[in-house]
Design a protein around this motif. Sequence first.
Motif, PDB file in Angstrom:
ATOM      1  N   MET A  95       0.915  -1.195   0.118  1.00  0.00           N
ATOM      2  CA  MET A  95       0.023  -0.084  -0.303  1.00  0.00           C
ATOM      3  C   MET A  95       0.924   1.224  -0.060  1.00  0.00           C
ATOM      4  O   MET A  95       0.618   2.107  -0.597  1.00  0.00           O
ATOM      5  N   LYS A  96       1.872   1.209   0.916  1.00  0.00           N
ATOM      6  CA  LYS A  96       2.840   2.412   0.913  1.00  0.00           C
ATOM      7  C   LYS A  96       3.448   2.717  -0.412  1.00  0.00           C
ATOM      8  O   LYS A  96       3.574   4.047  -0.942  1.00  0.00           O
ATOM      9  N   TYR A  97       3.652   1.790  -1.203  1.00  0.00           N
ATOM     10  CA  TYR A  97       4.620   1.868  -2.511  1.00  0.00           C
ATOM     11  C   TYR A  97       3.340   2.430  -3.682  1.00  0.00           C
ATOM     12  O   TYR A  97       3.853   3.355  -4.369  1.00  0.00           O
ATOM     13  N   PHE A  98       2.232   1.973  -3.473  1.00  0.00           N
ATOM     14  CA  PHE A  98       1.435   2.670  -4.386  1.00  0.00           C
ATOM     15  C   PHE A  98       1.073   3.937  -3.862  1.00  0.00           C
ATOM     16  O   PHE A  98       0.847   5.048  -4.938  1.00  0.00           O
TER      17      PHE A  98
ATOM     18  N   TYR B 160       3.824  -4.954  -8.566  1.00  0.00           N
ATOM     19  CA  TYR B 160       4.217  -3.637  -8.742  1.00  0.00           C
ATOM     20  C   TYR B 160       3.246  -2.448  -8.379  1.00  0.00           C
ATOM     21  O   TYR B 160       2.907  -1.516  -9.183  1.00  0.00           O
ATOM     22  N   PRO B 161       3.129  -2.325  -7.120  1.00  0.00           N
ATOM     23  CA  PRO B 161       2.232  -1.327  -6.706  1.00  0.00           C
ATOM     24  C   PRO B 161       2.655  -0.028  -6.861  1.00  0.00           C
ATOM     25  O   PRO B 161       1.914   1.037  -7.307  1.00  0.00           O
ATOM     26  N   PHE B 162       3.922   0.364  -6.924  1.00  0.00           N
ATOM     27  CA  PHE B 162       4.383   1.564  -7.355  1.00  0.00           C
ATOM     28  C   PHE B 162       4.328   2.129  -8.682  1.00  0.00           C
ATOM     29  O   PHE B 162       3.924   3.081  -8.804  1.00  0.00           O
ATOM     30  N   VAL B 163       4.267   1.164  -9.697  1.00  0.00           N
ATOM     31  CA  VAL B 163       3.893   1.397 -11.053  1.00  0.00           C
ATOM     32  C   VAL B 163       2.492   1.630 -11.379  1.00  0.00           C
ATOM     33  O   VAL B 163       2.038   2.450 -11.824  1.00  0.00           O
ATOM     34  N   THR B 164       1.619   0.892 -10.403  1.00  0.00           N
ATOM     35  CA  THR B 164       0.223   1.002 -10.401  1.00  0.00           C
ATOM     36  C   THR B 164      -0.138   2.413  -9.870  1.00  0.00           C
ATOM     37  O   THR B 164      -1.079   3.268 -10.631  1.00  0.00           O
ATOM     38  N   GLY B 165       0.368   2.926  -8.791  1.00  0.00           N
ATOM     39  CA  GLY B 165       0.231   4.411  -8.167  1.00  0.00           C
ATOM     40  C   GLY B 165       0.439   5.412  -9.275  1.00  0.00           C
ATOM     41  O   GLY B 165      -0.164   6.229  -9.573  1.00  0.00           O
ATOM     42  N   CYS B 166       1.626   5.123 -10.033  1.00  0.00           N
ATOM     43  CA  CYS B 166       2.047   6.073 -11.071  1.00  0.00           C
ATOM     44  C   CYS B 166       1.286   6.217 -12.193  1.00  0.00           C
ATOM     45  O   CYS B 166       0.804   7.215 -12.501  1.00  0.00           O
TER      46      CYS B 166
ATOM     47  N   CYS C 185      -9.058   3.541  16.269  1.00  0.00           N
ATOM     48  CA  CYS C 185      -9.293   2.083  15.862  1.00  0.00           C
ATOM     49  C   CYS C 185      -8.302   1.288  16.003  1.00  0.00           C
ATOM     50  O   CYS C 185      -8.208   0.063  15.387  1.00  0.00           O
ATOM     51  N   TRP C 186      -7.090   1.682  16.648  1.00  0.00           N
ATOM     52  CA  TRP C 186      -5.846   0.573  16.770  1.00  0.00           C
ATOM     53  C   TRP C 186      -5.402  -0.030  15.526  1.00  0.00           C
ATOM     54  O   TRP C 186      -4.965  -1.135  15.444  1.00  0.00           O
ATOM     55  N   LEU C 187      -5.397   0.924  14.493  1.00  0.00           N
ATOM     56  CA  LEU C 187      -4.514   0.715  13.320  1.00  0.00           C
ATOM     57  C   LEU C 187      -3.257   1.130  13.226  1.00  0.00           C
ATOM     58  O   LEU C 187      -3.103   2.340  12.828  1.00  0.00           O
ATOM     59  N   TRP C 188      -2.402   0.534  13.643  1.00  0.00           N
ATOM     60  CA  TRP C 188      -0.925   0.936  13.978  1.00  0.00           C
ATOM     61  C   TRP C 188      -0.195   1.040  12.875  1.00  0.00           C
ATOM     62  O   TRP C 188       0.484  -0.113  12.282  1.00  0.00           O
ATOM     63  N   ILE C 189      -0.207   2.161  12.188  1.00  0.00           N
ATOM     64  CA  ILE C 189       0.703   2.529  10.970  1.00  0.00           C
ATOM     65  C   ILE C 189       1.581   3.592  11.296  1.00  0.00           C
ATOM     66  O   ILE C 189       1.083   4.275  12.324  1.00  0.00           O
ATOM     67  N   SER C 190       2.525   3.923  10.576  1.00  0.00           N
ATOM     68  CA  SER C 190       3.175   4.969  10.862  1.00  0.00           C
ATOM     69  C   SER C 190       2.956   6.186  10.511  1.00  0.00           C
ATOM     70  O   SER C 190       1.871   6.497   9.831  1.00  0.00           O
ATOM     71  N   HIS C 191       3.474   7.277  11.028  1.00  0.00           N
ATOM     72  CA  HIS C 191       2.984   8.762  10.703  1.00  0.00           C
ATOM     73  C   HIS C 191       3.109   8.946   9.261  1.00  0.00           C
ATOM     74  O   HIS C 191       2.395   9.547   8.723  1.00  0.00           O
ATOM     75  N   LEU C 192       4.222   8.546   8.553  1.00  0.00           N
ATOM     76  CA  LEU C 192       4.380   8.521   7.053  1.00  0.00           C
ATOM     77  C   LEU C 192       3.236   7.969   6.277  1.00  0.00           C
ATOM     78  O   LEU C 192       2.748   8.654   5.163  1.00  0.00           O
TER      79      LEU C 192
ATOM     80  N   CYS D 273       0.075   7.547   7.374  1.00  0.00           N
ATOM     81  CA  CYS D 273      -0.935   8.329   7.892  1.00  0.00           C
ATOM     82  C   CYS D 273      -0.860   9.686   6.793  1.00  0.00           C
ATOM     83  O   CYS D 273      -2.006  10.132   6.331  1.00  0.00           O
ATOM     84  N   TRP D 274       0.281  10.278   6.826  1.00  0.00           N
ATOM     85  CA  TRP D 274       0.524  11.516   6.146  1.00  0.00           C
ATOM     86  C   TRP D 274       0.225  10.926   4.346  1.00  0.00           C
ATOM     87  O   TRP D 274      -0.621  11.984   3.894  1.00  0.00           O
ATOM     88  N   LEU D 275       0.492   9.957   3.970  1.00  0.00           N
ATOM     89  CA  LEU D 275       0.287   9.583   2.661  1.00  0.00           C
ATOM     90  C   LEU D 275      -1.094   9.296   2.264  1.00  0.00           C
ATOM     91  O   LEU D 275      -1.449   9.742   1.308  1.00  0.00           O
ATOM     92  N   ILE D 276      -1.891   8.568   3.190  1.00  0.00           N
ATOM     93  CA  ILE D 276      -3.310   8.473   2.851  1.00  0.00           C
ATOM     94  C   ILE D 276      -4.116   9.669   3.060  1.00  0.00           C
ATOM     95  O   ILE D 276      -4.868   9.840   2.266  1.00  0.00           O
ATOM     96  N   ALA D 277      -3.689  10.637   3.871  1.00  0.00           N
ATOM     97  CA  ALA D 277      -4.517  12.084   3.910  1.00  0.00           C
ATOM     98  C   ALA D 277      -4.031  12.687   2.454  1.00  0.00           C
ATOM     99  O   ALA D 277      -4.980  13.015   1.963  1.00  0.00           O
ATOM    100  N   ILE D 278      -2.945  12.592   1.960  1.00  0.00           N
ATOM    101  CA  ILE D 278      -2.691  13.540   0.874  1.00  0.00           C
ATOM    102  C   ILE D 278      -3.369  12.848  -0.357  1.00  0.00           C
ATOM    103  O   ILE D 278      -3.882  13.227  -1.428  1.00  0.00           O
ATOM    104  N   PHE D 279      -3.227  11.326  -0.478  1.00  0.00           N
ATOM    105  CA  PHE D 279      -4.041  10.451  -1.476  1.00  0.00           C
ATOM    106  C   PHE D 279      -5.435  10.802  -1.400  1.00  0.00           C
ATOM    107  O   PHE D 279      -6.063  10.824  -2.583  1.00  0.00           O
TER     108      PHE D 279
END
Length: 748
Positions: A1-4, A41-47, A301-308, A310-316
Amino acid sequence: MKYFLIGWLFTLMSSLIWPTLPSVFLLMGCLVVSILCIKHYPFVTGCCLALCWLSWQAHTYQKAVYQLSLSGRYHSIEGTVTAVSKNTYRQHFLLKINQIDQTTVSLFSHRMIRLSQYHRNHQPLTDLNIGDRVLVRASLKPAHASLDQGIFNYQRALVAQNIIALGTTYNITIQTVSTSYRSQLIKRLQTAFQNIPQASVMQALTTGIKSDIPYRERQLWMQAGVGHLLAISGLHLGILAFWGGLLGRLCSRFLPFKWRIWCEMLGAILCALGYGSLAGWPVSAQRAMIMLLIWLMVRRCWLWISHLDCWLIAIFGVTLLWPLSILSGGLWLSFGAILLIYFLLWLCPWSGWRRLLFLQMGLWIGLLPLQVSLFGYISWLALPLNLVAIPLFSFVIIPLLLLGVISLVLGGSFATLFFSPVGIILSLLNKALFIVFAQVPVMVPVPKATGLLFSLILIIGLCGLAKPHRRWWIALSIWLLWPAKPALLDGWWVHFLDVGQGLAVVVESNHHAILYDTAARYPSGFSYARSVIQPFLMDRGDLTVDKIILSHADNDHAGGYPFLRRHYPEAQVIRGADPRFKTHNCQGNYHWQQLVLTLIQPEVVAGHVNDQSCMLLISDGFHRILLTGDIEKDAEDWWVLHRWQQVDGISVPHHGSQTSSSSIWLKQLQPHWAVASSGFLNAYHLPAASVVERYRKLHIPFYNTAMLGQVSVHLYTSGSDLVSYRKDIAPFWYNRGFLLENSHGSGW
């Protein structure tokens, strides 16, 4: 997900430097590739998906602008008012389109038009409010803005805000007055704010309406580096969410532990939603709300993900809903600040008050590159002022305003008890800013290159302060500070600035400059000298202005002179023989920076005042450039009889009117190029089509600032180069314009 998400963001960021938009066939290919790569290749898919999504939105935007331009100039528009800004002379408002010319066109639906209403025949301005449904008769132009080096890119801002046209209204009919609860509450707040000092600032903080704040006061806050406190943003929404969460926790003290967390989250969301609704949900508040909701869902909701993550999801989420907002400076400032806070928290080795001080210092330093890039200045007082103002707003002003609004909603009569202390505090803060501003220069304009280098040095120094065991931080900082002689390009420049229907030319040589005409100034207070000429001079390295030449007294040529005279008092002023000038001294030759300047005053007895324009001939022994002001046929005939000189390039006389650029004059001059300074789709229809055709028949390349933006000519011993802002300096898809190939005199 992060790479996407990284691939998505990487592609959207790259759109800032795309020269053109991808073709439909390329987008179809990218869509196929994204499906094939989705698993491995999630990075390529995101691009690929980001490329398709943004390109489709940009293509439809361009198509909407183009289709509107083909449908004529005068239109009847039905829509909803989404923003209003007023002053003494006019009001601007944004209109979300419902119908154009009594027809619903899906391509135009929910797009924006920025309209202006001016005082006409002493008639008052229409009292518009956000949410009103109106029918407007207006003259429209496709979305277009002046583009020069060093100035705010308003063209990009129009695209980011989905504004497809600009216009002037002739008639406004309010069909439906907004009866929403928000509009009623705003009226009650305005009544409650009466007789309280700084009511306009309090209104901005509660409702997002900043139009009532005096221009000078608003500029003061901006230049002092605390203007962000006046705009509803993530900071305000975060403050309200904090106090709402605290209120929810207090109300749930006697509930089971598992319910306390949900009550705290509910309190934060309700306060943020209420504040955003009262403010009318500006884009900055929408971004902040999405960020807040994602953060609450992740953390509560105890979804333990990094600050980065969380930031990526928000800007997405934000760019998925508003993909063109990637062009907005506000998006980069808000999300850049959040990412910077995450980095500073990781970097900071201290706790307590030193941690807070380090965070504020880091935010000021870390956002300097963006501030310099967007605005071209550094506010050295921003750090100490924000150290005082942000806690004051967070723990005193915003909570008191919140309590006052709640009191007003509940029908209580205690709202004034909360609002009055806020007015006193804001009044004292405003007076302090005026006193400081009167004593010291709070705002320091800097060339962008210098400002970015200075910012980089401070960032490296900050990292060295936090991680002192890494000595290479300090070594790199010292290396950057080591004095170096800047490289200077050989030769000299003539810059024709894009200043609408006016003229402003900068002759640059050896870090010195001559200004030939100063463009227009308007009753509203807008001046091209302030918004274009001075920022341009700063961007070119804070050029020293030695002379200001006013060809004649028309506003579109001399309107900016008072402002420039205040800022460059040492510059020699040369005026043409226009009778509206008390003195004139357009005569003689000058040696300036290895150039020879010849001032030419046409000796025309009978004729239009334009023929009294002071002309300037610039020569380096290899090239000759002639700046003509607004001369017309009589002055041109005088030149033919008395001068008999050929030149390399000219400024097109009188913006390309039919009363100038005679064939015999052009044949004698034989210029290699000509530059016209005119406004985009101006009311005078300049440059005239017949004049452009005359240049074409004589094989003289014709360039128009209205189409190309700033046009700069670099002259040196072995030749010359001509570049334009839209085509060469910043040839990006959002700058190039959408009507160039359909407009005469573009130079393309």
